[in-house]
Design an enzyme around this catalytic site. Structure first.
Site, PDB file in Angstrom:
ATOM      1  N   CYS A   2       0.877  -1.173   0.000  1.00 18.38           N
ATOM      2  CA  CYS A   2       0.000   0.000   0.000  1.00 18.38           C
ATOM      3  C   CYS A   2       0.910   1.217   0.000  1.00 18.38           C
ATOM      4  CB  CYS A   2      -0.843   0.052   1.266  1.00 18.38           C
ATOM      5  SG  CYS A   2      -1.801  -1.442   1.542  1.00 18.38           S
ATOM      6  N   ARG A  27       1.308   1.655  -5.960  1.00 19.85           N
ATOM      7  CA  ARG A  27       1.484   0.732  -4.831  1.00 19.85           C
ATOM      8  C   ARG A  27       0.166   0.081  -4.420  1.00 19.85           C
ATOM      9  NH1 ARG A  27       6.220   1.028  -2.128  1.00 19.85           N
ATOM     10  NH2 ARG A  27       5.231   0.068  -0.320  1.00 19.85           N
ATOM     11  N   TRP A  78      -3.881  -1.622  -1.228  1.00 12.09           N
ATOM     12  CA  TRP A  78      -3.885  -2.829  -2.070  1.00 12.09           C
ATOM     13  C   TRP A  78      -4.240  -3.948  -1.108  1.00 12.09           C
ATOM     14  CZ3 TRP A  78      -3.731  -4.176  -7.040  1.00 12.09           C
ATOM     15  CH2 TRP A  78      -3.413  -5.503  -7.365  1.00 12.09           C
ATOM     16  N   ASN A 104       1.152   0.236   6.063  1.00 10.33           N
ATOM     17  CA  ASN A 104       1.543  -0.527   4.878  1.00 10.33           C
ATOM     18  C   ASN A 104       2.314  -1.742   5.378  1.00 10.33           C
ATOM     19  OD1 ASN A 104       2.630  -1.467   2.445  1.00 10.33           O
ATOM     20  ND2 ASN A 104       4.355  -0.066   2.600  1.00 10.33           N
ATOM     21  N   GLY A 105       1.903  -2.926   4.960  1.00  6.94           N
ATOM     22  CA  GLY A 105       2.595  -4.143   5.404  1.00  6.94           C
ATOM     23  C   GLY A 105       1.570  -5.192   5.803  1.00  6.94           C
ATOM     24  N   GLU A 481      10.443 -20.320 -18.391  1.00  2.00           N
ATOM     25  CA  GLU A 481      10.086 -18.962 -17.981  1.00  2.00           C
ATOM     26  C   GLU A 481      11.129 -17.956 -18.496  1.00  2.00           C
ATOM     27  OE1 GLU A 481       7.616 -17.490 -17.147  1.00  2.00           O
ATOM     28  OE2 GLU A 481       8.241 -15.668 -16.158  1.00  2.00           O
ATOM     29  N   LYS A 485      10.196 -14.861 -20.978  1.00  2.00           N
ATOM     30  CA  LYS A 485      10.516 -13.467 -20.618  1.00  2.00           C
ATOM     31  C   LYS A 485      11.291 -12.803 -21.736  1.00  2.00           C
ATOM     32  CE  LYS A 485       8.499 -12.966 -18.156  1.00  2.00           C
ATOM     33  NZ  LYS A 485       7.404 -13.317 -17.332  1.00  2.00           N
ATOM     34  N   GLU A 488       9.042 -12.148 -24.906  1.00  2.00           N
ATOM     35  CA  GLU A 488       7.993 -11.131 -24.842  1.00  2.00           C
ATOM     36  C   GLU A 488       8.511  -9.708 -24.757  1.00  2.00           C
ATOM     37  OE1 GLU A 488       6.752 -12.305 -20.265  1.00  2.00           O
ATOM     38  OE2 GLU A 488       5.271 -11.344 -21.503  1.00  2.00           O
ATOM     39  N   HIS A 504      18.212 -34.668 -29.681  1.00  2.00           N
ATOM     40  CA  HIS A 504      17.163 -35.356 -30.452  1.00  2.00           C
ATOM     41  C   HIS A 504      16.566 -34.455 -31.521  1.00  2.00           C
ATOM     42  CE1 HIS A 504      17.382 -38.857 -27.894  1.00  2.00           C
ATOM     43  NE2 HIS A 504      17.383 -38.042 -26.843  1.00  2.00           N
ATOM     44  N   LYS A 601      -1.702  -6.774 -20.084  1.00  2.00           N
ATOM     45  CA  LYS A 601      -1.442  -7.299 -18.733  1.00  2.00           C
ATOM     46  C   LYS A 601      -2.479  -8.344 -18.346  1.00  2.00           C
ATOM     47  CE  LYS A 601       0.789  -7.571 -14.921  1.00  2.00           C
ATOM     48  NZ  LYS A 601       1.998  -8.413 -15.040  1.00  2.00           N
TER      49      LYS A 601
END
Ligand code: F6R
Length: 606
Positions: A2, A27, A78, A104-105, A481, A485, A488, A504, A601
């Site tokens: 947050c 945030r 958030w 925040n936390g 992954e 990355k 993209e 192979h 997104k």
């Protein structure tokens, strides 16, 4: 995650606070609020205005016009504990209405603290972890606010950056922090507080940075710092010269880089109080009869699916249940063999991905139990699933997912422990797995230090057309992954192969000008992967290897050493250099890393 802001000075606090919140919206943005000490005859009263929704909604609230006070605190949220709603928004007041707090936390022991407060006759109105803080301060207050805050801090487990105001000390804002960011900005006859520098950079370039478990007493002409035991601490002011654009990203060039660097904290918050060595994991799944399942399906898209692939090994090893991972877009159309004896796990950062939602509906129709791993609280997938477990990655703004991935793998492994313990599979090995998980935030932080070497390699190979990632087991999972990355954000053609598969077919593609990245973190398979890399070197490839083994091989161009961990967890560490590699390649090519072409997104269409 947050955002918090504070102001004390001669100006009206509200506009300063609202502008600060607007620049902190990255945030969190599901609700926002302010508390201001408003003059009332010769005294002050606390005025609180808050609501669900973005800061703009708060800004348009006509109640703010009646607030003229010069001391205030503010918050943009958030959600982590409790849905986005007015009652769960900050600031929170204690039962006497005298102390207003923004936070925040995550307070990890909030369940115990809530109980303590309820047993002592307090009422808690919200579902948040934060509401315990003003009430504990009230409970600990005997006329000395510093003592009350220090006592309260000693009771809190977890992470926090807090601000406290009260008519009882109307010339001060008290702030404290542990494992969440907080800065104090210094002005003339006014001072500012914020989660991040950008929120108050329009007013000052001079900042104090709070260290862990420190308290600051902020007055308009004075700031004093104390440790948790109230010993005074001296600090130097730091001058920060940032332009507007970099300030929005808290000094990072791009959101993606910022989010890569947020991973130690995001993982720490995702582990939170869920995991400790002295008790069983409890994820609120007590009603699930795990003995009833003969199969687990993990279903997701893109990076979220890669998180599933990286975790499959743990499900099979510790829960001893056959586990398959599938793309949601395939799963939904192929009549999967699922029924009430199947546990279906869905993973999604946004909680809105159309294919994942459709696959989830299918699983529910087939009578399967559904558990979802989601980052965005209250999103569609959370409303449809039987059970939801939240990653606490905070808002992920860059299109390329980074911190969501490492938090997903972390949480999936905590779920593995929960299931294994429910099935009675406790073992020494499971305990040491728990320890390894708890060490991850520090090890990920250490891994970020590989950035210079990774950048160096990226600077050398960014013009190449083809790039391959190889590994075995979880190293293969992370190769996928790394390859995604790179594709993209850099638009370089790339593939991931299980290292043993190279000969192979794909080895026919290896020639001068091709780059091969090997991941070798498993002692059992490292030698084999190294042999496959040698085969690539012989055919002219440039080679980088990410490893936690002691590799000595002059033919390898770059060796990136990362901290050792349980090989099942190694994707959480070895993905870091791969994320940085993709980032630096894209930067070399002058591409917009945060908004790669053709991508969104949240993919809410099929
Ligand atoms: C890649 C990426 C995508 C998402 C995928 C699923 O960096 O971000 O591959 O992982 O679109 O999205 P969520 O997790 O929101 O369901």
């Amino acid at each position: 995650m947050c955002g918090i802001v504070g102001y004390i000075g001669n100006k009206k606090a509200v506009p300063v606070l609202i502008n600060g919140l607007l620049s902190l919206e990255y945030r969190g943005y599901d609700s926002a609020g302010v508390a201001v000490l408003n003059p009332n005859n010769s005294d002050y009263i606390l005025k609180v205005v808050k609501d669900k929704g973005r800061v703009k909604i708060l800004q348009d609230n006509s109640e703010l016009e009646t607030i003229t006070g010069n001391v205030g605190i503010a918050h943009t949220r958030w959600a982590t504990h409790g849905m986005p709603s007015k009652v769960n928004s900050h600031p929170h007041l204690d039962n006497s209405g005298k102390f207003a707090v923004v936070h925040n936390g995550i307070i990890e022991n909030y369940v115990d603290l809530r109980k303590k407060l309820l047993d002592n006759g307090y009422t808690l109105y919200s579902d948040t972890d934060t509401e315990v803080i003003p009430n504990l301060i009230h409970m600990n207050y005997n006329g000395d606010i510093l003592e009350a805050v220090s006592k309260t801090m000693k009771e809190l487990k977890g992470s926090y950056a807090i601000e406290v105001i009260s008519p009882l000390f109307a010339d001060k804002i008290i702030v404290a922090k542990k494992d969440s960011p907080l800065v104090v900005g210094i002005g003339e006859d006014e001072n500012f507080i914020a989660s991040d520098i950008p929120a108050v950079l329009a007013h000052t370039n001079n900042f104090y940075f709070l260290d862990e478990q420190e308290i600051a007493v902020v007055e308009k002409n004075l700031v004093k710092f104390y440790d948790i035991n109230l010993n005074e601490v001296t600090k130097d002011i730091k001058n920060i010269e940032w332009d507007a654009e970099s300030s929005e990203k808290n000094g990072y060039e791009d959101y993606m880089l910022k989010e890569i660097y947020e991973q130690p904290q995001a993982i720490r918050e995702t582990i939170g109080s869920r995991l400790s060595l002295d008790k069983k994991v409890s994820l609120g799944l007590e009603n699930v009869d795990f003995k009833a399942f003969n199969k687990i399906y993990i279903v997701a898209c893109g990076t979220a699916m890669h998180a599933g692939i990286a975790s499959k090994y743990a499900f099979e090893k510790f829960c001893k249940i056959p586990t398959e991972v599938d793309m949601a877009s395939e799963f939904r159309y192929r009549n999967p063999l699922i029924d009430e004896h199947t546990l279906c796990i869905f993973i999604s950062q946004s909680g809105e991905t159309a294919d994942t939602i459709a696959a989830l509906r299918l699983a529910k129709e087939a009578g399967s139990t559904t558990i979802s791993i989601v980052n965005v609280i209250g999103s569609s997938i959370t409303r449809l699933s039987d059970y939801t477990l939240y990653t606490h990655a905070g808002p992920e703004i860059a299109v390329a997912s980074t911190k969501a991935y490492t938090c997903q793998v972390t949480l999936l492994n905590i779920l593995v422990i929960n299931i294994a313990e429910s099935l009675g599979y406790e073992s020494k090995e499971l305990n040491s797995f728990k320890s390894s998980l708890l060490e991850l935030p520090d090890k990920v932080k250490q891994t970020l230090e590989t950035n210079k070497l990774v950048k160096d390699f990226a600077d050398k190979v960014y013009t190449q057309k083809d790039l391959y990632f190889i590994g075995r087991g979880t190293d293969y999972a992370v190769s996928m992954e790394g390859s995604l990355k790179l594709k993209e954000i850099s638009y370089i053609h790339s593939e991931a192969y299980a290292a043993g598969e190279l000969k192979h077919g794909p080895i026919a593609l290896i020639e001068n000008g091709v780059t091969v990245i090997g991941i070798a973190t498993n002692p059992i398979t490292t030698e084999k992967t190294l042999s496959n890399l040698e085969e690539s070197i012989t055919r002219g490839a440039s080679v980088l290897v990410v490893t936690n083994q002691n590799i000595k091989n002059d033919k390898i161009d770059y060796i990136i050493n990362v901290p050792e961990t349980d090989s099942i967890l190694s994707p959480i560490i070895s993905v870091i250099p791969l994320q940085l590699f993709a980032y630096y390649i894209a930067k070399n090519k002058n591409l917009d890393v945060d908004k790669p072409r053709n991508l969104a997104k949240s993919v809410t269409v099929e």
